[in-house]
Design a protein around this motif. Structure first.
Motif, PDB file in Angstrom:
ATOM      1  N   GLN A 188       0.828  -1.200   0.000  1.00  0.00           N
ATOM      2  CA  GLN A 188       0.000   0.000   0.000  1.00  0.00           C
ATOM      3  C   GLN A 188       0.866   1.255   0.000  1.00  0.00           C
ATOM      4  OE1 GLN A 188      -2.938  -0.026   3.052  1.00  0.00           O
ATOM      5  NE2 GLN A 188      -3.663   2.059   2.671  1.00  0.00           N
ATOM      6  N   LEU A 189       0.517   2.199  -0.846  1.00  0.00           N
ATOM      7  CA  LEU A 189       1.216   3.480  -0.905  1.00  0.00           C
ATOM      8  C   LEU A 189       0.286   4.539  -0.330  1.00  0.00           C
ATOM      9  CD1 LEU A 189       3.829   4.856  -1.926  1.00  0.00           C
ATOM     10  CD2 LEU A 189       2.610   5.340  -4.050  1.00  0.00           C
ATOM     11  N   ASP A 190       0.566   4.993   0.893  1.00  0.00           N
ATOM     12  CA  ASP A 190      -0.304   5.933   1.584  1.00  0.00           C
ATOM     13  C   ASP A 190       0.143   7.363   1.350  1.00  0.00           C
ATOM     14  OD1 ASP A 190      -2.197   4.232   3.018  1.00  0.00           O
ATOM     15  OD2 ASP A 190      -0.422   3.486   4.053  1.00  0.00           O
ATOM     16  N   GLN A 191      -0.790   8.208   0.959  1.00  0.00           N
ATOM     17  CA  GLN A 191      -0.504   9.627   0.795  1.00  0.00           C
ATOM     18  C   GLN A 191      -0.592  10.306   2.145  1.00  0.00           C
ATOM     19  OE1 GLN A 191      -2.331  11.719  -2.533  1.00  0.00           O
ATOM     20  NE2 GLN A 191      -2.589  13.517  -1.236  1.00  0.00           N
ATOM     21  N   VAL A 192       0.510  10.912   2.587  1.00  0.00           N
ATOM     22  CA  VAL A 192       0.573  11.591   3.875  1.00  0.00           C
ATOM     23  C   VAL A 192       0.004  12.999   3.767  1.00  0.00           C
ATOM     24  CG1 VAL A 192       2.131  12.386   5.689  1.00  0.00           C
ATOM     25  CG2 VAL A 192       2.587  10.230   4.516  1.00  0.00           C
ATOM     26  N   HIS A 193       0.280  13.648   2.640  1.00  0.00           N
ATOM     27  CA  HIS A 193      -0.147  15.034   2.474  1.00  0.00           C
ATOM     28  C   HIS A 193      -0.184  15.368   0.994  1.00  0.00           C
ATOM     29  CE1 HIS A 193      -0.575  19.335   3.118  1.00  0.00           C
ATOM     30  NE2 HIS A 193       0.507  19.553   2.407  1.00  0.00           N
ATOM     31  N   HIS A 222       5.152   6.487 -11.754  1.00  0.00           N
ATOM     32  CA  HIS A 222       5.064   5.174 -11.139  1.00  0.00           C
ATOM     33  C   HIS A 222       6.223   4.943 -10.167  1.00  0.00           C
ATOM     34  CE1 HIS A 222       2.447   4.486 -14.672  1.00  0.00           C
ATOM     35  NE2 HIS A 222       1.817   3.659 -13.862  1.00  0.00           N
ATOM     36  N   LEU A 223       5.944   4.130  -9.150  1.00  0.00           N
ATOM     37  CA  LEU A 223       6.956   3.685  -8.194  1.00  0.00           C
ATOM     38  C   LEU A 223       7.060   2.172  -8.300  1.00  0.00           C
ATOM     39  CD1 LEU A 223       8.888   4.195  -5.758  1.00  0.00           C
ATOM     40  CD2 LEU A 223       6.903   3.813  -4.281  1.00  0.00           C
ATOM     41  N   TYR A 224       8.274   1.680  -8.551  1.00  0.00           N
ATOM     42  CA  TYR A 224       8.517   0.253  -8.703  1.00  0.00           C
ATOM     43  C   TYR A 224       9.256  -0.259  -7.467  1.00  0.00           C
ATOM     44  CZ  TYR A 224       7.464   1.454 -13.551  1.00  0.00           C
ATOM     45  OH  TYR A 224       6.859   1.929 -14.693  1.00  0.00           O
ATOM     46  N   VAL A 225       8.779  -1.356  -6.898  1.00  0.00           N
ATOM     47  CA  VAL A 225       9.362  -1.939  -5.695  1.00  0.00           C
ATOM     48  C   VAL A 225       9.929  -3.310  -6.033  1.00  0.00           C
ATOM     49  CG1 VAL A 225       8.980  -2.576  -3.287  1.00  0.00           C
ATOM     50  CG2 VAL A 225       7.633  -0.716  -4.311  1.00  0.00           C
ATOM     51  N   TYR A 226      11.219  -3.514  -5.728  1.00  0.00           N
ATOM     52  CA  TYR A 226      11.900  -4.771  -6.006  1.00  0.00           C
ATOM     53  C   TYR A 226      12.419  -5.373  -4.703  1.00  0.00           C
ATOM     54  CZ  TYR A 226      12.323  -3.044 -10.866  1.00  0.00           C
ATOM     55  OH  TYR A 226      12.087  -2.557 -12.133  1.00  0.00           O
ATOM     56  N   ASN A 227      12.503  -6.690  -4.671  1.00  0.00           N
ATOM     57  CA  ASN A 227      13.208  -7.382  -3.598  1.00  0.00           C
ATOM     58  C   ASN A 227      14.690  -7.455  -3.937  1.00  0.00           C
ATOM     59  OD1 ASN A 227      11.144  -7.866  -1.799  1.00  0.00           O
ATOM     60  ND2 ASN A 227      10.658  -9.906  -2.602  1.00  0.00           N
ATOM     61  N   THR A 247       4.086  -2.461  -8.315  1.00  0.00           N
ATOM     62  CA  THR A 247       4.121  -1.201  -9.051  1.00  0.00           C
ATOM     63  C   THR A 247       2.983  -0.319  -8.563  1.00  0.00           C
ATOM     64  OG1 THR A 247       5.030  -2.285 -11.019  1.00  0.00           O
ATOM     65  CG2 THR A 247       4.037  -0.105 -11.319  1.00  0.00           C
ATOM     66  N   HIS A 248       3.308   0.905  -8.140  1.00  0.00           N
ATOM     67  CA  HIS A 248       2.310   1.846  -7.641  1.00  0.00           C
ATOM     68  C   HIS A 248       2.174   3.026  -8.603  1.00  0.00           C
ATOM     69  CE1 HIS A 248       1.873  -0.017  -3.676  1.00  0.00           C
ATOM     70  NE2 HIS A 248       3.187  -0.097  -3.615  1.00  0.00           N
ATOM     71  N   SER A 249       0.959   3.500  -8.770  1.00  0.00           N
ATOM     72  CA  SER A 249       0.731   4.750  -9.484  1.00  0.00           C
ATOM     73  C   SER A 249       0.826   5.897  -8.498  1.00  0.00           C
ATOM     74  CB  SER A 249      -0.651   4.747 -10.145  1.00  0.00           C
ATOM     75  OG  SER A 249      -0.956   6.035 -10.660  1.00  0.00           O
ATOM     76  N   LEU A 250       1.657   6.882  -8.805  1.00  0.00           N
ATOM     77  CA  LEU A 250       1.845   8.027  -7.915  1.00  0.00           C
ATOM     78  C   LEU A 250       0.790   9.108  -8.139  1.00  0.00           C
ATOM     79  CD1 LEU A 250       5.715   8.296  -8.217  1.00  0.00           C
ATOM     80  CD2 LEU A 250       4.412   7.310  -6.327  1.00  0.00           C
ATOM     81  N   LEU A 251       0.017   8.981  -9.160  1.00  0.00           N
ATOM     82  CA  LEU A 251      -0.992   9.997  -9.480  1.00  0.00           C
ATOM     83  C   LEU A 251      -2.400   9.551  -9.110  1.00  0.00           C
ATOM     84  CD1 LEU A 251       0.355  11.117 -12.949  1.00  0.00           C
ATOM     85  CD2 LEU A 251       0.640  12.262 -10.757  1.00  0.00           C
ATOM     86  N   GLY A 252      -2.635   8.243  -9.050  1.00  0.00           N
ATOM     87  CA  GLY A 252      -3.987   7.788  -8.771  1.00  0.00           C
ATOM     88  C   GLY A 252      -4.159   7.076  -7.465  1.00  0.00           C
ATOM     89  N   SER A 253      -3.074   6.925  -6.677  1.00  0.00           N
ATOM     90  CA  SER A 253      -3.193   6.186  -5.434  1.00  0.00           C
ATOM     91  C   SER A 253      -2.929   7.090  -4.252  1.00  0.00           C
ATOM     92  CB  SER A 253      -2.197   5.024  -5.408  1.00  0.00           C
ATOM     93  OG  SER A 253      -0.884   5.525  -5.402  1.00  0.00           O
ATOM     94  N   GLY A 254      -3.244   6.570  -3.093  1.00  0.00           N
ATOM     95  CA  GLY A 254      -2.987   7.302  -1.853  1.00  0.00           C
ATOM     96  C   GLY A 254      -4.215   8.013  -1.352  1.00  0.00           C
ATOM     97  N   THR A 255      -4.350   8.080  -0.026  1.00  0.00           N
ATOM     98  CA  THR A 255      -5.451   8.794   0.600  1.00  0.00           C
ATOM     99  C   THR A 255      -4.897   9.757   1.618  1.00  0.00           C
ATOM    100  OG1 THR A 255      -5.695   7.057   2.253  1.00  0.00           O
ATOM    101  CG2 THR A 255      -7.084   6.897   0.296  1.00  0.00           C
TER     102      THR A 255
END
Length: 446
Positions: free
Chosen positions: A47-52, A337-342, A356-364
């Motif tokens: 989960q990619l949470d938008q802080v602000h 986009h933000l890509y997360v790898y192990n 893979t997270h979208s930085l424009l459409g995700s987060g609250t």
């Protein structure tokens, strides 16, 4: 750990982000867009949470957050010579500074704030925003390349010392004196970065083929890594892991390289008596009789691990972080986009893309999710409720009648390891401090 995204990067993909940067301890990601800016927590893989998020300032091209605090520094294309410092949790502006030319980059730790222009660098005391030093003898630096140690106990600064070669000037942000110059590369610099403790400095030239690591403050070469030999690339980010065991580099290619900082000792066990082991010994013995340039190339270490991107030619930044107790490679790209790898810290090899997270459409931005963001961020300002303002004489929230910041609106005391902030009337933030740097090297404050 910061990038300003080009509007039309090579490859034809239009940049959705105008800038993006990881904070100092890689627990947060900040992005700037035409509409404003957003801050995300990096405490979870899934989960990619938008802080602000804020749309009050449009067309943001620099946004930097101070660790996990509520202090954020923003620069917009609408006012490219003005730096705005905000306390986003309280919704107040701490101060703003204006300069003689466009701001190219900003770096900060818990004691210093660095503002880089093309031909000068301003060093501020972050507690009261007082201007401590203006470095004016800076060669033209059109990309705003500079680095600041995140370890506030030393606050070393590094910036290019030449227009034609890869010379690095190492500057002490405490004593405000030049420490040394490092002849890092033959070609001009493309990237420089400190490790978390400020004891090492890594650099890459515009060729992008060799990455070197130097000790601080003496400037001695410790490591040399070869990213590639056949083609030149543009290094877009260079960053150490927080434990300084790894060094990560991303570029305009589809490969992110991770190098391991370890020295091979002379007391290694005997190689097995195989043909390859025998040839290896012969090869190393022959290096004693070869020219120095050839020997250096033989001794350069290759990547310990790699991350494969599904694109090339886009602006991107990388970092190495521990998320949910495991090492991860994070890559943010200008397409949003933000890509997360192990990352396998033992055997290396190819990193596995897991999210893979979208930085424009995700987060609250719901405030009731704040507690979910805090447990993995020890000693952060997000773990403490901000002090309420003690003054009621203000015409605008966060400001006194004379336009200065209210007492208590400075950076909270738990952001600094050196103790509480204490300001008297003479040292409070002015509403605007105009810094006019002349071409002849004089600076005056009004």
């Amino acid at each position: 750990m910061e990038a300003e995204a080009a509007d039309s990067p090579p490859g034809g993909v239009k940049a959705a982000l105008s800038c993006f940067s990881f904070n100092q301890d890689c627990t947060s990601l900040a992005i700037g867009t035409k509409a404003g800016y957003k801050l995300f927590s990096l405490s979870s893989v899934e989960q990619l949470d938008q802080v602000h998020g804020s749309n009050e300032i449009p067309d943001v091209y620099i946004v930097e957050r101070l660790f996990s605090s509520s202090l954020v520094v923003v620069v917009s294309h609408t006012k490219p010579r003005q730096m705005n410092v905000y306390h986003f949790k309280k919704g107040t502006e701490i101060c703003n500074y204006s300069y003689s030319s466009n701001i190219l980059s900003i770096r900060l730790n818990r004691q210093r704030l660095l503002v880089c222009l093309e031909e000068s660098i301003y060093i501020h005391n972050i507690k009261d925003m007082k201007l401590l030093k203006t470095i004016l003898d800076v060669p033209a630096n059109p990309t705003g390349l500079c680095a600041l140690s995140i370890n506030h106990s030393n606050s070393y600064v590094a910036y290019p010392g030449s227009l034609t070669t890869g010379e690095i000037v190492l500057y002490d942000g405490h004593s405000l004196k030049t420490v040394c110059t490092i002849a890092a590369h033959e070609g001009t610099l493309a990237a420089i970065t400190f490790n978390a403790s400020g004891s090492k400095l890594a650099s890459a030239s515009e060729k992008g083929t060799v990455i070197r690591v130097f000790s601080v403050p003496d400037g001695q070469k410790l490591y040399e890594f070869r990213r590639g030999m056949k083609r030149y690339v543009t290094i877009s980010s260079l960053v150490f892991s927080m434990d300084s065991q790894f060094l990560c580099a991303s570029s305009n290619t589809e490969t992110v390289h991770i190098f391991k900082l370890e020295h091979l000792t002379n007391n290694r066990p005997e190689e097995p008596s195989t043909w390859s082991g025998y040839m290896g010994k012969m090869f190393m013995a022959a290096s004693n009789y070869l020219p120095a340039q050839v020997t250096d190339m033989m001794n350069q270490d290759r990547a310990f691990a790699t991350g494969r991107l599904n694109f090339s030619g886009q602006k991107n930044i990388c970092t190495l972080s521990t998320i949910q107790k495991l090492p991860r490679l994070l890559v943010a790209s200008s397409d949003g986009h933000l890509y997360v790898y192990n990352l396998d810290p033992q055997d290396g090899g190819e990193c596995v893309l897991i999210k893979t997270h979208s930085l424009l459409g995700s987060g609250t931005t719901e405030e009731n999710k704040e507690n979910d963001l805090r447990p993995s961020l020890p000693q952060s300002y997000a773990a403490t409720v901000a002090r309420p303002s003690t003054s009621s004489a203000s015409t605008v929230p966060g400001y006194s009648e004379d336009g200065g910041a209210l007492r208590g609106e400075v950076i909270p005391e738990h952001e600094f390891a050196t103790g509480p902030v204490r300001l008297d009337d003479e040292n409070e933030f002015p509403p605007i401090i105009l810094c006019r740097g002349s071409q002849k090297g004089k600076t005056k404050l009004s």
